[in-house]
Write an enzyme that holds these catalytic residues in place. Structure first.
Site, PDB file in Angstrom:
ATOM      1  N   ARG A 178      15.623  24.637 120.139  1.00  0.00           N
ATOM      2  CA  ARG A 178      14.732  25.243 121.099  1.00  0.00           C
ATOM      3  C   ARG A 178      14.238  24.589 122.125  1.00  0.00           C
ATOM      4  O   ARG A 178      13.052  24.586 122.663  1.00  0.00           O
ATOM      5  CB  ARG A 178      13.665  26.056 120.208  1.00  0.00           C
ATOM      6  CG  ARG A 178      14.085  26.981 119.113  1.00  0.00           C
ATOM      7  CD  ARG A 178      14.749  28.081 119.658  1.00  0.00           C
ATOM      8  NE  ARG A 178      15.449  29.170 118.472  1.00  0.00           N
ATOM      9  CZ  ARG A 178      16.588  28.605 118.046  1.00  0.00           C
ATOM     10  NH1 ARG A 178      17.463  27.819 118.517  1.00  0.00           N
ATOM     11  NH2 ARG A 178      17.011  29.325 116.995  1.00  0.00           N
ATOM     12  N   SER A 229      11.201  35.225 117.264  1.00  0.00           N
ATOM     13  CA  SER A 229      10.242  34.563 116.443  1.00  0.00           C
ATOM     14  C   SER A 229       9.022  34.029 117.334  1.00  0.00           C
ATOM     15  O   SER A 229       9.425  33.784 118.405  1.00  0.00           O
ATOM     16  CB  SER A 229      11.159  33.345 116.185  1.00  0.00           C
ATOM     17  OG  SER A 229      12.007  33.877 115.003  1.00  0.00           O
ATOM     18  N   GLU A 304       6.911  29.369 120.282  1.00  0.00           N
ATOM     19  CA  GLU A 304       8.334  29.766 120.889  1.00  0.00           C
ATOM     20  C   GLU A 304       8.392  30.672 122.170  1.00  0.00           C
ATOM     21  O   GLU A 304       9.062  30.259 123.054  1.00  0.00           O
ATOM     22  CB  GLU A 304       9.308  30.176 119.873  1.00  0.00           C
ATOM     23  CG  GLU A 304      10.869  30.249 120.303  1.00  0.00           C
ATOM     24  CD  GLU A 304      11.844  30.304 119.055  1.00  0.00           C
ATOM     25  OE1 GLU A 304      11.792  29.973 117.853  1.00  0.00           O
ATOM     26  OE2 GLU A 304      12.693  31.143 119.418  1.00  0.00           O
TER      27      GLU A 304
HETATM   28  C1  LIG Z   1      14.492  41.246 118.995  1.00  0.00           C
HETATM   29  C2  LIG Z   1      14.935  39.685 119.613  1.00  0.00           C
HETATM   30  C3  LIG Z   1      15.700  38.632 118.667  1.00  0.00           C
HETATM   31  C4  LIG Z   1      15.647  37.542 119.306  1.00  0.00           C
HETATM   32  N1  LIG Z   1      16.381  36.511 118.573  1.00  0.00           N
HETATM   33  C5  LIG Z   1      16.360  35.273 119.015  1.00  0.00           C
HETATM   34  C6  LIG Z   1      17.347  34.268 118.237  1.00  0.00           C
HETATM   35  O1  LIG Z   1      17.748  34.704 117.199  1.00  0.00           O
HETATM   36  N2  LIG Z   1      17.085  33.047 118.463  1.00  0.00           N
HETATM   37  C7  LIG Z   1      16.548  32.676 119.867  1.00  0.00           C
HETATM   38  O2  LIG Z   1      16.872  31.619 120.217  1.00  0.00           O
HETATM   39  N3  LIG Z   1      16.154  33.622 120.368  1.00  0.00           N
HETATM   40  C8  LIG Z   1      15.677  34.770 119.895  1.00  0.00           C
HETATM   41  N4  LIG Z   1      14.975  35.611 120.964  1.00  0.00           N
HETATM   42  C9  LIG Z   1      14.433  35.385 122.026  1.00  0.00           C
HETATM   43  C10 LIG Z   1      15.239  35.387 123.402  1.00  0.00           C
HETATM   44  O3  LIG Z   1      16.055  36.573 123.156  1.00  0.00           O
HETATM   45  C11 LIG Z   1      15.742  34.277 123.721  1.00  0.00           C
HETATM   46  O4  LIG Z   1      14.676  33.344 124.169  1.00  0.00           O
HETATM   47  C12 LIG Z   1      16.540  34.571 125.166  1.00  0.00           C
HETATM   48  O5  LIG Z   1      17.356  33.436 125.340  1.00  0.00           O
HETATM   49  C13 LIG Z   1      15.583  35.062 126.267  1.00  0.00           C
HETATM   50  O6  LIG Z   1      16.409  35.390 127.469  1.00  0.00           O
HETATM   51  P1  LIG Z   1      15.747  35.777 128.827  1.00  0.00           P
HETATM   52  O7  LIG Z   1      16.830  36.158 129.692  1.00  0.00           O
HETATM   53  O8  LIG Z   1      14.974  37.216 128.222  1.00  0.00           O
HETATM   54  O9  LIG Z   1      14.603  34.809 129.152  1.00  0.00           O
HETATM   55  P2  LIG Z   1      13.009  35.187 129.558  1.00  0.00           P
HETATM   56  O10 LIG Z   1      12.371  35.578 128.460  1.00  0.00           O
HETATM   57  O11 LIG Z   1      13.091  36.123 130.751  1.00  0.00           O
HETATM   58  O12 LIG Z   1      12.642  33.603 130.302  1.00  0.00           O
HETATM   59  C14 LIG Z   1      12.467  32.740 128.917  1.00  0.00           C
HETATM   60  C15 LIG Z   1      12.172  31.338 129.741  1.00  0.00           C
HETATM   61  O13 LIG Z   1      13.406  31.009 130.310  1.00  0.00           O
HETATM   62  C16 LIG Z   1      13.094  30.709 131.706  1.00  0.00           C
HETATM   63  N5  LIG Z   1      14.392  31.065 132.428  1.00  0.00           N
HETATM   64  C17 LIG Z   1      15.031  32.162 132.516  1.00  0.00           C
HETATM   65  N6  LIG Z   1      16.098  32.175 133.377  1.00  0.00           N
HETATM   66  C18 LIG Z   1      16.068  30.780 133.754  1.00  0.00           C
HETATM   67  C19 LIG Z   1      16.888  30.093 134.790  1.00  0.00           C
HETATM   68  N7  LIG Z   1      18.235  30.729 135.291  1.00  0.00           N
HETATM   69  N8  LIG Z   1      16.623  28.708 135.098  1.00  0.00           N
HETATM   70  C20 LIG Z   1      15.699  27.991 134.711  1.00  0.00           C
HETATM   71  N9  LIG Z   1      14.583  28.816 133.637  1.00  0.00           N
HETATM   72  C21 LIG Z   1      15.072  30.219 133.297  1.00  0.00           C
HETATM   73  C22 LIG Z   1      11.827  31.373 131.963  1.00  0.00           C
HETATM   74  O14 LIG Z   1      11.528  30.860 133.262  1.00  0.00           O
HETATM   75  C23 LIG Z   1      11.112  31.459 130.938  1.00  0.00           C
HETATM   76  O15 LIG Z   1      10.314  30.172 130.888  1.00  0.00           O
HETATM   77  C24 LIG Z   1      15.075  36.991 120.344  1.00  0.00           C
HETATM   78  C25 LIG Z   1      14.243  38.025 121.143  1.00  0.00           C
HETATM   79  C26 LIG Z   1      14.035  39.237 120.579  1.00  0.00           C
HETATM   80  C27 LIG Z   1      13.127  40.340 121.562  1.00  0.00           C
END
Ligand SMILES: Cc1cc2nc3c(=O)[nH]c(=O)nc-3n(C[C@H](O)[C@H](O)[C@H](O)COP(=O)(O)OP(=O)(O)OC[C@H]3O[C@@H](n4cnc5c(N)ncnc54)[C@H](O)[C@@H]3O)c2cc1C
Length: 315
Positions: A178, A229, A304
């Protein structure tokens, strides 16, 4: 906002040819469904727009923050005093006949998985059920079932701290559990090439279905308002990584409640916005959980989920 910053929307319009949206409720852009209004909001649909908007904010020292799908973020009840840039830059292609895919950072993980199935490329099955964009996933090295996205990344293009678009190799990201270097320094991930393996479509699909079934067992219903999480799985002094849920269970976390925020009864590492929770409710509940785990086991839980304070500024 200080007077010197009042002309930012005008300067943005002059440079970008597009208006910034004003006073945008951030709860609409977070799966937690929590958050006040951002002063300004922009959806970048091309790499040029993404890069130009970031450089403009940096040049003007205007506070900004990039989001993808908002699946790992808790916004502040007070919103954000600056500009939220939502990365909507999407695109996927296979490189020739190779088992390699080039993906733009705003591409949804779901689209990436469907593309892989379609091309008979195996590797990303573990991502099924993880919502969000490729950018967000690379940022936190998202993963499940013992795999994480960084393992498949071959090379990438980023916008670095100095405002230059540069190509980097996998090692640059310092992927760990992570973690990637993106969470430590102010780089923006723009695109990447991922290396997969040739596979058989039917087998890839059934592995995906299996993974989705496994998730159903302890995850809240799909429409629950939460961010996956809440805490990372901690490493103990003997080097073992233990599920945070183990400690949380032991301290009676399940169904604990502060205001409208509740710990899911089926799994102690999920905090849900059940009844119009505020960010403060979630933070207070998380703090109480951390204190209980620290007191009972001497273990420090680390979040996280990323909390974005209203007055924070990307350096
Ligand atoms: C139902 C559910 C299940 C999930 N299961 C998992 C799992 O099994 N494993 C897991 O690891 N995560 C899980 N997550 C968390 C989440 O899905 C992941 O962390 C996902 O990768 C977030 O992507 P996002 O585009 O929504 O990022 P955001 O929430 O929009 O951003 C997260 C971070 O990434 C940064 N960011 C986004 N894009 C960029 C970019 N292009 N360059 C630099 N920084 C950037 C943002 O600034 C922020 O700090 C889960 C979430 C939910 C709601």
């Amino acid at each position: 906002m200080s007077d010197g910053k009042q002309d930012f929307p005008v300067c943005f319009l002059e440079n970008m040819g597009k208006h910034l949206k004003k006073s945008v409720p951030l709860r609409d852009y977070s799966n937690f469904k929590i958050g006040g209004k951002a002063d300004y909001f922009f959806e970048a649909v091309s790499i040029t727009e993404l890069v130009k908007s970031i450089l403009l904010a940096r040049e003007r020292s205007f506070p900004y923050f990039i989001i993808g799908g908002g699946y790992n973020i808790l916004f502040d009840d007070e919103g954000f005093r600056g500009l939220i840039i939502r990365n909507c830059v999407q695109g996927i292609k296979q490189i020739g006949e190779k088992a390699e895919i080039e993906v733009l950072a705003g591409t949804r993980l779901e689209d990436l998985i469907n593309f892989s199935i379609d091309k008979g490329l195996s590797g990303f099955e573990f991502l099924a059920g993880i919502p969000g964009t490729v950018g967000g996933a690379v940022f936190s090295n998202a993963g499940a079932f013992g795999h994480s996205i960084g393992k498949f990344l071959k090379d990438a293009e980023i916008l670095n701290r100095k405002g230059k678009r540069v190509k980097v190799k996998r090692d640059y990201f310092e992927f760990r559990y992570r973690h990637s270097i993106l969470s430590k320094q102010n780089d923006v991930f723009l695109r990447a090439v991922f290396k997969l393996q040739q596979g058989e479509k039917g087998e890839i699909k059934s592995r995906i279905e299996e993974n989705l079934e496994k998730r159903k067992i302890n995850h809240p219903p799909w429409d629950a308002a939460y961010a996956g999480s809440y805490f990372k799985n901690p490493v103990l002094p003997d080097g073992r990584r233990v599920p945070a849920a183990h400690f949380l269970d032991e301290v009676g976390a399940k169904n604990m409640k502060v205001g409208g925020a509740v710990v899911y009864g089926g799994h102690a590492n999920f905090i849900i916005n059940k009844e119009k929770a505020s960010a403060q409710d979630v933070l207070s509940l998380a703090q109480e959980l951390k204190e209980r785990v620290k007191e009972r086991f001497g273990v420090d839980l680390e979040e996280e989920v990323i909390f974005l304070p209203a007055g924070s500024s990307t350096p």
